[in-house]
Write an enzyme that holds these catalytic residues in place. Sequence first.
Site, PDB file in Angstrom:
ATOM      1  N   ASP A  23     -51.818  53.259   3.449  1.00 34.11           N
ATOM      2  CA  ASP A  23     -50.478  53.116   2.898  1.00 34.11           C
ATOM      3  C   ASP A  23     -50.089  54.393   2.148  1.00 34.11           C
ATOM      4  O   ASP A  23     -50.948  55.142   1.671  1.00 34.11           O
ATOM      5  CB  ASP A  23     -50.448  51.918   1.943  1.00 34.11           C
ATOM      6  CG  ASP A  23     -49.041  51.506   1.557  1.00 34.11           C
ATOM      7  OD1 ASP A  23     -48.089  51.911   2.247  1.00 34.11           O
ATOM      8  OD2 ASP A  23     -48.892  50.777   0.554  1.00 34.11           O
ATOM      9  N   GLU A  24     -48.777  54.657   2.021  1.00 32.21           N
ATOM     10  CA  GLU A  24     -48.244  55.828   1.291  1.00 32.21           C
ATOM     11  C   GLU A  24     -48.921  57.127   1.762  1.00 32.21           C
ATOM     12  O   GLU A  24     -49.362  57.955   0.975  1.00 32.21           O
ATOM     13  CB  GLU A  24     -48.443  55.654  -0.227  1.00 32.21           C
ATOM     14  CG  GLU A  24     -47.812  54.407  -0.810  1.00 32.21           C
ATOM     15  CD  GLU A  24     -46.280  54.492  -0.926  1.00 32.21           C
ATOM     16  OE1 GLU A  24     -45.696  55.472  -0.413  1.00 32.21           O
ATOM     17  OE2 GLU A  24     -45.680  53.578  -1.506  1.00 32.21           O
TER      18      GLU A  24
ATOM     19  N   GLN B 227     -40.026  60.712   0.823  1.00 26.57           N
ATOM     20  CA  GLN B 227     -40.400  60.231  -0.507  1.00 26.57           C
ATOM     21  C   GLN B 227     -41.695  60.886  -1.002  1.00 26.57           C
ATOM     22  O   GLN B 227     -42.381  60.344  -1.861  1.00 26.57           O
ATOM     23  CB  GLN B 227     -40.546  58.708  -0.502  1.00 26.57           C
ATOM     24  CG  GLN B 227     -39.247  57.979  -0.166  1.00 26.57           C
ATOM     25  CD  GLN B 227     -39.365  56.478  -0.292  1.00 26.57           C
ATOM     26  OE1 GLN B 227     -39.423  55.932  -1.384  1.00 26.57           O
ATOM     27  NE2 GLN B 227     -39.425  55.792   0.845  1.00 26.57           N
TER      28      GLN B 227
ATOM     29  N   ARG C 236     -33.253  53.820  -5.371  1.00 25.50           N
ATOM     30  CA  ARG C 236     -33.719  52.714  -6.224  1.00 25.50           C
ATOM     31  C   ARG C 236     -32.588  51.708  -6.453  1.00 25.50           C
ATOM     32  O   ARG C 236     -32.828  50.586  -6.896  1.00 25.50           O
ATOM     33  CB  ARG C 236     -34.182  53.214  -7.604  1.00 25.50           C
ATOM     34  CG  ARG C 236     -35.333  54.208  -7.668  1.00 25.50           C
ATOM     35  CD  ARG C 236     -36.537  53.778  -6.882  1.00 25.50           C
ATOM     36  NE  ARG C 236     -36.505  54.358  -5.555  1.00 25.50           N
ATOM     37  CZ  ARG C 236     -37.212  53.911  -4.521  1.00 25.50           C
ATOM     38  NH1 ARG C 236     -37.999  52.866  -4.673  1.00 25.50           N
ATOM     39  NH2 ARG C 236     -37.143  54.492  -3.340  1.00 25.50           N
TER      40      ARG C 236
ATOM     41  N   LYS D  14     -41.992  47.901   4.167  1.00 28.90           N
ATOM     42  CA  LYS D  14     -43.259  48.444   4.659  1.00 28.90           C
ATOM     43  C   LYS D  14     -44.460  47.591   4.255  1.00 28.90           C
ATOM     44  O   LYS D  14     -45.419  47.476   5.013  1.00 28.90           O
ATOM     45  CB  LYS D  14     -43.445  49.882   4.196  1.00 28.90           C
ATOM     46  CG  LYS D  14     -43.794  50.070   2.729  1.00 28.90           C
ATOM     47  CD  LYS D  14     -44.052  51.522   2.399  1.00 28.90           C
ATOM     48  CE  LYS D  14     -44.421  51.709   0.945  1.00 28.90           C
ATOM     49  NZ  LYS D  14     -45.692  51.092   0.576  1.00 28.90           N
ATOM     50  N   THR D  15     -44.420  47.006   3.062  1.00 26.41           N
ATOM     51  CA  THR D  15     -45.556  46.188   2.624  1.00 26.41           C
ATOM     52  C   THR D  15     -45.702  44.959   3.509  1.00 26.41           C
ATOM     53  O   THR D  15     -46.809  44.570   3.883  1.00 26.41           O
ATOM     54  CB  THR D  15     -45.387  45.770   1.148  1.00 26.41           C
ATOM     55  OG1 THR D  15     -45.219  46.942   0.349  1.00 26.41           O
ATOM     56  CG2 THR D  15     -46.605  45.007   0.656  1.00 26.41           C
TER      57      THR D  15
END
Length: 702
Positions: A211-212, A242, A590, A39-40
């Site tokens: 973002d987020e 998330q 993770r 995503k970044t």
Amino acid sequence: MLSDDPYKTEFDRLNPQQQEAVTHVHGPALVIAGAGSGKTRVATMRVAHLIREGIHAHNIIAVTFTNKAAKEMRERDHTLIGSSVLVSTFHSLGARILREQAHLLDYPQNFAIYNEEESEKILKNILKSRLLKTDKLSLVRAAISKIKGAPSLFDGYDAQTQSIFTEYQEKLKASGAVDFDDLIYLPLELFAKNSEILSLYNQRWSHILVDEYQDTSESQCQYAACLAGENHNIFAVGDPDQSIYSWRGAKITNILSFQDRFPGAKIIRLEQNYRSTNTILQASNAVIQKNSSRYEKDLWSEKGRGDQIVVHIAQSDRHEAEFVSETVQSLDSSLNNMAILYRTNAQSRSIEEQMLNCRIPYRIWGGTPFYSRKEIRDVVAFLQLASLPQDTIAFERALKTVGHGIGAVTIAKIQQQALARNIPIFTAALEAVHQEDLFTKKQRHNIEQFCALISSLRQQIEGGSAYSLISSAIHDTGYISVLEKDEESATERKENLEQLLARAQEWDDLNEGKSPLLLIEELVLEGARDQKEQEGPQITLATIHNAKGLEFDCIFLVGLEEDIFPHINAKKTPSDIEEERRLFYVGMTRAKERLCISASKSRFVFGGVRYMAPSRFLREIPASYTKSTKGMSVHAPKVQQKLPVKPQQLNQGQVVLHPSFGIGRVDAIVETSAGEAYEVTFSNDSTKRKILAAHSPMKALR
């Protein structure tokens, strides 16, 4: 042949869904970015694409949640396009806008931003002026913060809280100051009162990226909508699966209702994962699909099937820690590539001790090592002073912790007496009780009470168990009441103290007949060892909340038991369980190559062994993706399972029989972070223990 254009080189590496997101220019769009889906990179490339499409860099703004994320995006933009757009956190952007427009809200342009301590001073003065107890300060502070994060909550509070909120804002303004929450709350007020000012910023920033987005609060969501303006050129990136921060104001409904807020919004799903094996992803998909509050997506990877997920059911939390350490030592991988994740901070105690015993270097990510935590150090200070009356550091810490009404001046006088007469500091305190010329009647009374507490602990060192000694240091000193003044942190701190009691009981079991002085020495040494900087590779220990955004080759998820994970305080509603499941999903994703999940059949809680049920989340992982170590599989059929016996209701003063601890008397019935518990003194060794009422095996004798 490689292209000289960094943008084109990077663009060609994107998958089709990423390219679709990057090339979206006008109108609202929501990118559902699964864990590890890049995503970044997409957010950065999208900014570069806007500039290539003729949008000026100064007309673009990107909003993130952390300074670290903002810095990373700025650096990537500079590499791609040779310049940077404005990348800011929500709060930094609010400060920028307020600096420009503060006069419209009657604030000075150079307003101060008060920290927590400065804000609490104002609140404390307000409470005192209203003759209200200041021990409710943290509760009032939390209410004010919640209102600023979600202004719609204001009307739901009582008249007194509303009045305090209003006065607090007036006092801040009179001081030419704002608090941290105001950096979002006040810009919203500004936009509501001055539509022309909002239009000014809409013209300045024609395209906004957030973002987020799943972590936005009500205020942050409104803030982003205001900045998007009427053209709705908002590009939001996030993943409802998330969303794990509702306890700090995040609302999952913000991302789920994105299309309602921005009609015609384009939804783009990033489902290719670049982090994990397909076994880990498919197991994670199966778990999260049990939730209803989500956008449907199915993560997949080109990394192949990979190893099965290891599931281990240990006899106790100590055996669980041994399993983890043995597995860590057996793996041919750097410690830097491994992490142990848990639901609550208190769970780190048994893991840390096992790492120390096995000399496995570790770091606590985003937290404090167990024996360096404030509440542990406070209790150890009581014990140090009781065992060593000349310990001035322990004396000062203990007195400041529970010595109500004993201030710095009184402490300094006692210290001066100890130095002048070359006597232990505690002896000087005992004598201060009778020194009418140096201390007021109230001071002498408070000193006498404190000395009585420490003297009682000194007596227990000589003839009691480590468990009863530490229990007295926690309960008889009134320390629990001190912790409960801060309602936000009290539960977690009490859980840590429960683990300290568990350590004491384990020590008693292994060191029968030995003096508790030896345990005090161990606790002091472990606290000192915590504070030493370690060099070289280290395994990471973290709560899952703190591990979000991280990735490791090998992940150990520990403590998968009901009431631990999902946590006992997060099982009240279906939405609570869904957030706990999202947290488990975050922990699973993770892992890059290996995932080990463990649970304990028993765990020491509240002075007794509690038999634990495996977490429901373990059963939600299809058996085809797991392999169990020796012992019962979590998917195995239950054999000869007895129906649970309902615990007998007991009353204060009753004599009881415990199958392990023998005969005792119920001294009190108290509320704990995990429900009602009995405080019982057992006659065989005069130890005092807490036994959870809901899981009590005790029977009344009379």
